[in-house]
Design a protein around this motif. Structure first.
Motif, mmCIF file in Angstrom:
data_model
loop_
_atom_site.group_PDB
_atom_site.id
_atom_site.type_symbol
_atom_site.label_atom_id
_atom_site.label_comp_id
_atom_site.label_asym_id
_atom_site.label_seq_id
_atom_site.Cartn_x
_atom_site.Cartn_y
_atom_site.Cartn_z
ATOM 1 N N TYR A 106 0.843 -1.190 0.000
ATOM 2 C CA TYR A 106 0.000 0.000 0.000
ATOM 3 C C TYR A 106 0.881 1.243 0.000
ATOM 4 O O TYR A 106 1.818 1.347 0.800
ATOM 5 N N ALA A 107 0.590 2.170 -0.900
ATOM 6 C CA ALA A 107 1.313 3.447 -0.958
ATOM 7 C C ALA A 107 0.416 4.534 -0.389
ATOM 8 O O ALA A 107 -0.768 4.613 -0.730
ATOM 9 N N THR A 108 0.984 5.354 0.475
ATOM 10 C CA THR A 108 0.284 6.540 0.984
ATOM 11 C C THR A 108 0.867 7.737 0.258
ATOM 12 O O THR A 108 2.084 7.949 0.257
ATOM 13 N N PHE A 109 -0.010 8.518 -0.388
ATOM 14 C CA PHE A 109 0.429 9.654 -1.184
ATOM 15 C C PHE A 109 0.302 10.956 -0.414
ATOM 16 O O PHE A 109 -0.331 11.027 0.630
ATOM 17 N N SER A 110 0.909 12.016 -0.966
ATOM 18 C CA SER A 110 0.963 13.315 -0.298
ATOM 19 C C SER A 110 -0.407 13.934 -0.072
ATOM 20 O O SER A 110 -0.547 14.817 0.768
ATOM 21 N N ASP A 111 -1.438 13.466 -0.775
ATOM 22 C CA ASP A 111 -2.788 13.984 -0.539
ATOM 23 C C ASP A 111 -3.542 13.150 0.499
ATOM 24 O O ASP A 111 -4.721 13.351 0.743
ATOM 25 N N GLY A 112 -2.855 12.169 1.116
ATOM 26 C CA GLY A 112 -3.468 11.328 2.138
ATOM 27 C C GLY A 112 -4.118 10.067 1.606
ATOM 28 O O GLY A 112 -4.514 9.188 2.365
ATOM 29 N N ARG A 113 -4.238 9.955 0.290
ATOM 30 C CA ARG A 113 -4.873 8.781 -0.311
ATOM 31 C C ARG A 113 -3.971 7.564 -0.159
ATOM 32 O O ARG A 113 -2.761 7.645 -0.289
ATOM 33 N N VAL A 114 -4.579 6.407 0.116
ATOM 34 C CA VAL A 114 -3.856 5.140 0.216
ATOM 35 C C VAL A 114 -4.324 4.250 -0.925
ATOM 36 O O VAL A 114 -5.524 4.109 -1.159
ATOM 37 N N GLN A 115 -3.382 3.646 -1.648
ATOM 38 C CA GLN A 115 -3.739 2.810 -2.795
ATOM 39 C C GLN A 115 -2.929 1.519 -2.757
ATOM 40 O O GLN A 115 -1.729 1.526 -2.484
ATOM 41 N N ASP A 116 -3.594 0.410 -3.050
ATOM 42 C CA ASP A 116 -2.929 -0.881 -3.174
ATOM 43 C C ASP A 116 -2.191 -0.877 -4.512
ATOM 44 O O ASP A 116 -2.803 -0.780 -5.571
ATOM 45 N N ILE A 117 -0.867 -0.956 -4.483
ATOM 46 C CA ILE A 117 -0.077 -0.925 -5.715
ATOM 47 C C ILE A 117 0.524 -2.298 -6.030
ATOM 48 O O ILE A 117 1.441 -2.407 -6.838
ATOM 49 N N SER A 118 -0.006 -3.328 -5.416
ATOM 50 C CA SER A 118 0.539 -4.677 -5.557
ATOM 51 C C SER A 118 0.601 -5.157 -6.997
ATOM 52 O O SER A 118 1.509 -5.887 -7.373
ATOM 53 N N THR A 119 -0.365 -4.785 -7.803
ATOM 54 C CA THR A 119 -0.404 -5.280 -9.181
ATOM 55 C C THR A 119 -0.132 -4.187 -10.206
ATOM 56 O O THR A 119 -0.113 -4.466 -11.397
ATOM 57 N N THR A 120 0.094 -2.948 -9.751
ATOM 58 C CA THR A 120 0.276 -1.855 -10.711
ATOM 59 C C THR A 120 1.684 -1.298 -10.735
ATOM 60 O O THR A 120 1.989 -0.460 -11.563
ATOM 61 N N ALA A 121 2.551 -1.747 -9.839
ATOM 62 C CA ALA A 121 3.918 -1.244 -9.785
ATOM 63 C C ALA A 121 4.887 -2.414 -9.880
ATOM 64 O O ALA A 121 4.594 -3.503 -9.400
ATOM 65 N N PRO A 122 6.049 -2.191 -10.514
ATOM 66 C CA PRO A 122 7.041 -3.267 -10.554
ATOM 67 C C PRO A 122 7.651 -3.444 -9.160
ATOM 68 O O PRO A 122 8.349 -2.570 -8.662
ATOM 69 N N LEU A 123 7.377 -4.557 -8.511
ATOM 70 C CA LEU A 123 7.831 -4.797 -7.147
ATOM 71 C C LEU A 123 8.689 -6.052 -7.088
ATOM 72 O O LEU A 123 8.452 -7.007 -7.814
ATOM 73 N N THR A 124 9.683 -6.053 -6.204
ATOM 74 C CA THR A 124 10.511 -7.214 -5.953
ATOM 75 C C THR A 124 10.468 -7.506 -4.467
ATOM 76 O O THR A 124 10.638 -6.602 -3.653
ATOM 77 N N PHE A 125 10.227 -8.742 -4.111
ATOM 78 C CA PHE A 125 10.155 -9.136 -2.708
ATOM 79 C C PHE A 125 11.309 -10.073 -2.390
ATOM 80 O O PHE A 125 11.666 -10.927 -3.194
ATOM 81 N N LYS A 126 11.892 -9.906 -1.211
ATOM 82 C CA LYS A 126 12.902 -10.821 -0.705
ATOM 83 C C LYS A 126 12.438 -11.295 0.655
ATOM 84 O O LYS A 126 11.895 -10.518 1.430
ATOM 85 N N VAL A 127 12.662 -12.563 0.934
ATOM 86 C CA VAL A 127 12.266 -13.135 2.214
ATOM 87 C C VAL A 127 13.522 -13.391 3.027
ATOM 88 O O VAL A 127 14.476 -14.008 2.539
ATOM 89 N N TYR A 128 13.523 -12.892 4.251
ATOM 90 C CA TYR A 128 14.649 -13.065 5.155
ATOM 91 C C TYR A 128 14.221 -13.873 6.364
ATOM 92 O O TYR A 128 13.083 -13.786 6.809
ATOM 93 N N LYS A 129 15.170 -14.618 6.907
ATOM 94 C CA LYS A 129 14.930 -15.323 8.155
ATOM 95 C C LYS A 129 14.714 -14.274 9.241
ATOM 96 O O LYS A 129 15.371 -13.226 9.237
ATOM 97 N N SER A 130 13.815 -14.506 10.158
ATOM 98 C CA SER A 130 13.502 -13.552 11.207
ATOM 99 C C SER A 130 14.772 -13.118 11.948
ATOM 100 O O SER A 130 15.582 -13.944 12.358
ATOM 101 N N GLY A 131 14.981 -11.799 12.033
ATOM 102 C CA GLY A 131 16.149 -11.246 12.710
ATOM 103 C C GLY A 131 17.406 -11.209 11.851
ATOM 104 O O GLY A 131 18.458 -10.813 12.318
ATOM 105 N N SER A 132 17.298 -11.607 10.580
ATOM 106 C CA SER A 132 18.461 -11.664 9.703
ATOM 107 C C SER A 132 18.346 -10.618 8.610
ATOM 108 O O SER A 132 17.272 -10.136 8.296
ATOM 109 N N THR A 133 19.479 -10.291 7.979
ATOM 110 C CA THR A 133 19.463 -9.389 6.830
ATOM 111 C C THR A 133 19.945 -10.108 5.580
ATOM 112 O O THR A 133 20.247 -9.486 4.572
ATOM 113 N N THR A 134 20.028 -11.437 5.646
ATOM 114 C CA THR A 134 20.407 -12.216 4.461
ATOM 115 C C THR A 134 19.260 -13.163 4.104
ATOM 116 O O THR A 134 18.477 -13.543 4.947
ATOM 117 N N GLU A 135 19.211 -13.503 2.824
ATOM 118 C CA GLU A 135 18.121 -14.356 2.335
ATOM 119 C C GLU A 135 18.217 -15.763 2.865
ATOM 120 O O GLU A 135 19.230 -16.286 3.173
#
Length: 135
Positions: A106-135
Motif C-alpha cells: 500500500y502506498a500513501t500519497f501526499s494527498d493522504g490517499r492510500v492505494q494498493d499498488i501490488s499489481t500496478t507497480a514493478p515490485l521485488t520481494f525478498k524473504v529473510y529469516k527472522s532477525g536476519s538481513t540475508t536471504e
C-alpha cells in the motif's frame, strides 16, 4: 521530435513511426525535481504547429506498507492481516501444511490517499529469516 515540459523541466524524446505509421507513445514516469502540487504539462510537436496543455496534480509517495492477507482470498480477506503463518493438519491427506498468505503493498500519497499498488507497480520481494538481513 516531441518536446515535453513538466514543471519547467523540458525533455525531448524522439518518436519514430511504427510500421502502421502511428507514432509510439511517450511516457514521463517521474520528474525528480518536481514537488507535490498542481503542474501544467505542455506537449508540442517540433515539426508542426500542434500542441496541447493540461493541468494535473503531482503526488509524492509518503509511505509504503507491506501487508500479508489470508490466501486463498475470500470476501473480506483484505481486511484481515496475517502476522504468523501457522501449521495445520490437512484432514484430507493427514499431512501438516503451512498457512498461506498473499502480499499486498500500500502506498500513501501526499494527498493522504492510500492505494494498493501490488499489481500496478514493478515490485521485488525478498524473504529473510527472522532477525536476519540475508536471504
Amino acid at each position: 521530435q516531441l518536446s515535453v515540459s513538466i514543471c519547467g523541466n523540458t525533455s525531448t524524446y524522439i518518436c519514430s513511426p511504427s510500421r502502421g505509421d502511428n507514432f509510439t507513445s511517450v511516457a514521463v514516469s517521474s520528474v525528480p525535481t518536481a514537488s507535490a502540487g498542481d503542474a501544467l504539462v505542455t506537449v508540442a510537436m517540433a515539426h508542426s504547429n500542434i500542441g496541447a496543455s493540461l493541468e494535473l496534480e503531482i503526488l509524492k509517495t509518503q509511505k509504503l506498507e507491506t501487508v500479508l492477507h489470508p490466501y486463498p482470498v475470500y470476501p473480506g480477506s483484505t481486511s484481515k492481516r496475517v502476522t504468523t503463518l501457522s501449521k495445520y493438519l490437512n484432514k484430507q491427506s493427514t499431512t501438516v501444511v503451512r498457512q498461506q498468505a498473499i502480499v499486498h503493498v500500500y502506498a500513501t500519497f501526499s494527498d493522504g490517499r492510500v492505494q494498493d499498488i501490488s499489481t500496478t507497480a514493478p515490485l521485488t520481494f525478498k524473504v529473510y529469516k527472522s532477525g536476519s538481513t540475508t536471504e
